[in-house]
Design an enzyme around this catalytic site. Structure first.
Site, PDB file in Angstrom:
ATOM      1  N   VAL A 214       0.948  -1.302   0.041  1.00 13.25           N
ATOM      2  CA  VAL A 214      -0.213   0.103   0.080  1.00 13.25           C
ATOM      3  C   VAL A 214       0.997   1.234   0.068  1.00 13.25           C
ATOM      4  O   VAL A 214       1.801   1.363   0.864  1.00 13.25           O
ATOM      5  CB  VAL A 214      -0.912   0.165   1.230  1.00 13.25           C
ATOM      6  CG1 VAL A 214      -1.706   1.240   1.059  1.00 13.25           C
ATOM      7  CG2 VAL A 214      -1.798  -1.256   1.228  1.00 13.25           C
ATOM      8  N   GLU A 215       0.495   2.281  -0.689  1.00  8.12           N
ATOM      9  CA  GLU A 215       1.330   3.431  -0.962  1.00  8.12           C
ATOM     10  C   GLU A 215       0.111   4.703  -0.444  1.00  8.12           C
ATOM     11  O   GLU A 215      -0.488   5.121  -1.171  1.00  8.12           O
ATOM     12  CB  GLU A 215       1.609   3.702  -2.438  1.00  8.12           C
ATOM     13  CG  GLU A 215       2.375   5.011  -2.494  1.00  8.12           C
ATOM     14  CD  GLU A 215       2.800   5.228  -4.194  1.00  8.12           C
ATOM     15  OE1 GLU A 215       3.273   6.149  -4.546  1.00  8.12           O
ATOM     16  OE2 GLU A 215       2.561   4.170  -5.020  1.00  8.12           O
TER      17      GLU A 215
ATOM     18  N   LEU B 259       5.077  -1.248   2.726  1.00  8.39           N
ATOM     19  CA  LEU B 259       4.394   0.007   2.865  1.00  8.39           C
ATOM     20  C   LEU B 259       5.487   0.709   2.115  1.00  8.39           C
ATOM     21  O   LEU B 259       6.525   0.757   2.201  1.00  8.39           O
ATOM     22  CB  LEU B 259       4.211   0.860   4.377  1.00  8.39           C
ATOM     23  CG  LEU B 259       3.091   0.089   5.147  1.00  8.39           C
ATOM     24  CD1 LEU B 259       3.447   0.615   6.921  1.00  8.39           C
ATOM     25  CD2 LEU B 259       1.861   0.876   4.898  1.00  8.39           C
ATOM     26  N   LYS B 260       4.770   1.698   1.102  1.00  3.79           N
ATOM     27  CA  LYS B 260       5.645   2.756   0.373  1.00  3.79           C
ATOM     28  C   LYS B 260       5.298   4.035   0.868  1.00  3.79           C
ATOM     29  O   LYS B 260       4.169   4.668   0.226  1.00  3.79           O
ATOM     30  CB  LYS B 260       5.076   2.390  -0.971  1.00  3.79           C
ATOM     31  CG  LYS B 260       5.874   3.276  -2.025  1.00  3.79           C
ATOM     32  CD  LYS B 260       5.629   2.959  -3.670  1.00  3.79           C
ATOM     33  CE  LYS B 260       5.860   3.781  -4.634  1.00  3.79           C
ATOM     34  NZ  LYS B 260       5.335   3.751  -5.898  1.00  3.79           N
ATOM     35  N   VAL B 261       6.023   4.712   1.652  1.00  2.00           N
ATOM     36  CA  VAL B 261       5.807   5.932   2.124  1.00  2.00           C
ATOM     37  C   VAL B 261       6.543   7.056   1.840  1.00  2.00           C
ATOM     38  O   VAL B 261       8.041   6.985   1.534  1.00  2.00           O
ATOM     39  CB  VAL B 261       5.956   5.600   3.821  1.00  2.00           C
ATOM     40  CG1 VAL B 261       5.704   6.737   4.685  1.00  2.00           C
ATOM     41  CG2 VAL B 261       4.715   4.425   4.296  1.00  2.00           C
TER      42      VAL B 261
END
Length: 272
Positions: free
Chosen positions: A150-151, A184-186
Site C-alpha cells: 500500500v502506498e 508500505l511505500k511511504v
C-alpha cells in the site's frame, strides 16, 4: 499465506529492496524517461533492481526481462487516481479507480501487487471508496498468497505531489497498516529523527517513495542513505532513476547504497 511469505522473503533476501517504479503513465501520462518502456527497462533490469513495478499492460511489452532465474521480481499496479495530474487537467474533487484485479496481476506474472491509499480528496465519498476497494484487494491478495503493498499519501490541491509533514505521514502510514499492508511505500519526511517516528507507527517494512526528481543525484542518494539509517528497508524509485542521464549506472549506484551500505562518495564514483 505461505505464498506471501515466500515472495516477501525473495524480495528482501538481501535484507533490503530496490524497486524501480515504471507505472507513472497510468496517472501522469508518458513522462520523460518512460516514453519507450522497452528501452528504459532494458537499461535498468540487469543493473541491480530487486523488482520492477508496472501495470499488467506494460508487462506485455517487456516480458523478456523476467524470463531468467536472475531476473527482477514483478510488482504490478492495480489502481489509479488523478490527484497528481497537473499538466493536462488539474483535478476537481479527485477520483480513485480500481483498474486491475489481483487475478489479473497473477496472470501477468506478478510477485506482488501495489495500490494507492489517498487521503485528502475534495470528496469524502471518494476516500471511502478507496478504502473499501483496498479492503477487497487485501482479501484477494491474501487468498492468492501474494504480498499486498500500500502506498499511503496525504494530498492537497495546492501540492503537486503529496504532503510530507510528519504527523500526516504517520497518520496515513498507520491507516495503511491497519488495513493490512504487507509492505508500505511511504514519503520520506526530510530527516532521520522524524522518519523514525513514521517507522515506529508502521506494522510492516517501509520502502520510501523516490518522489519527484531532486535537484541533484547526490541529493537523492543522501535522502536514501538517511532513510536507510532511520530504518527504511529500501526504496521505490522512478523519476530520480529513469530521468537520469545514465539510468543503468545510477541503478548500480543505488543498489550499492541499499545492499552494500555504500556511502554517497562510493556510489557517486560509479557514475563517473
Amino acid at each position: 499465506m505461505i505464498g506471501s511469505e515466500i515472495r516477501m522473503a525473495k524480495l528482501f533476501d538481501k535484507g533490503r529492496a530496490l524497486v524501480v517504479a515504471l507505472d507513472h503513465g497510468l496517472v501522469m501520462g508518458p513522462l520523460k524517461g518512460i516514453e519507450n518502456p522497452v528501452e528504459v527497462v532494458a537499461k535498468i533490469a540487469k543493473n541491480g533492481p530487486d523488482a520492477l513495478q508496472m501495470t499488467p499492460s506494460m508487462v506485455k511489452l517487456v516480458k523478456e526481462n523476467f524470463f531468467s532465474r536472475g531476473s527482477p521480481m514483478l510488482i504490478t499496479r492495480l489502481d489509479t487516481a488523478n490527484v497528481w495530474r497537473q499538466k493536462y487537467k488539474v483535478y476537481n474533487e479527485g477520483y480513485y479507480a480500481s483498474i486491475y484485479t489481483v487475478k489479473d496481476a497473477i496472470s501477468a506474472g506478478a510477485d506482488a501487487v501495489v495500490t494507492y491509499l489517498v487521503v485528502g480528496y475534495g470528496n469524502d465519498t471518494v476516500e471511502g471508496y478507496n478504502l473499501s476497494v483496498l479492503s477487497s484487494l487485501r482479501k484477494e491478495a491474501n487468498d492468492y498468497g501474494i504480498p499486498f503493498i500500500v502506498e499511503p499519501l496525504y494530498v492537497t490541491k495546492d501540492n503537486p505531489d503529496s504532503v510530507k509533514e510528519v504527523d500526516l505521514v504517520k497518520y496515513v502510514t498507520r491507516l495503511a497498516s491497519e488495513i493490512g499492508a504487507d509492505i508500505l511505500k511511504v514519503d520520506y519526511t526530510g530527516n532521520k529523527e522524524s522518519f523514525r517516528q513514521v517507522i515506529n507507527v508502521a506494522f510492516s517494512p517501509i520502502l520510501i517513495r523516490g518522489g519527484p526528481k531532486t535537484n541533484t543525484t547526490e541529493e537523492f542518494l543522501r535522502m536514501l542513505r538517511d532513510a536507510l539509517e532511520a530504518g527504511a528497508k529500501g526504496v521505490t524509485v522512478g523519476r530520480n532513476l529513469w530521468q537520469a542521464e545514465e539510468p543503468d549506472k545510477l541503478a548500480k549506484a543505488i543498489s550499492k547504497v541499499i545492499h552494500e551500505n555504500a556511502d554517497i562518495g562510493e556510489a557517486l564514483k560509479i557514475l563517473k
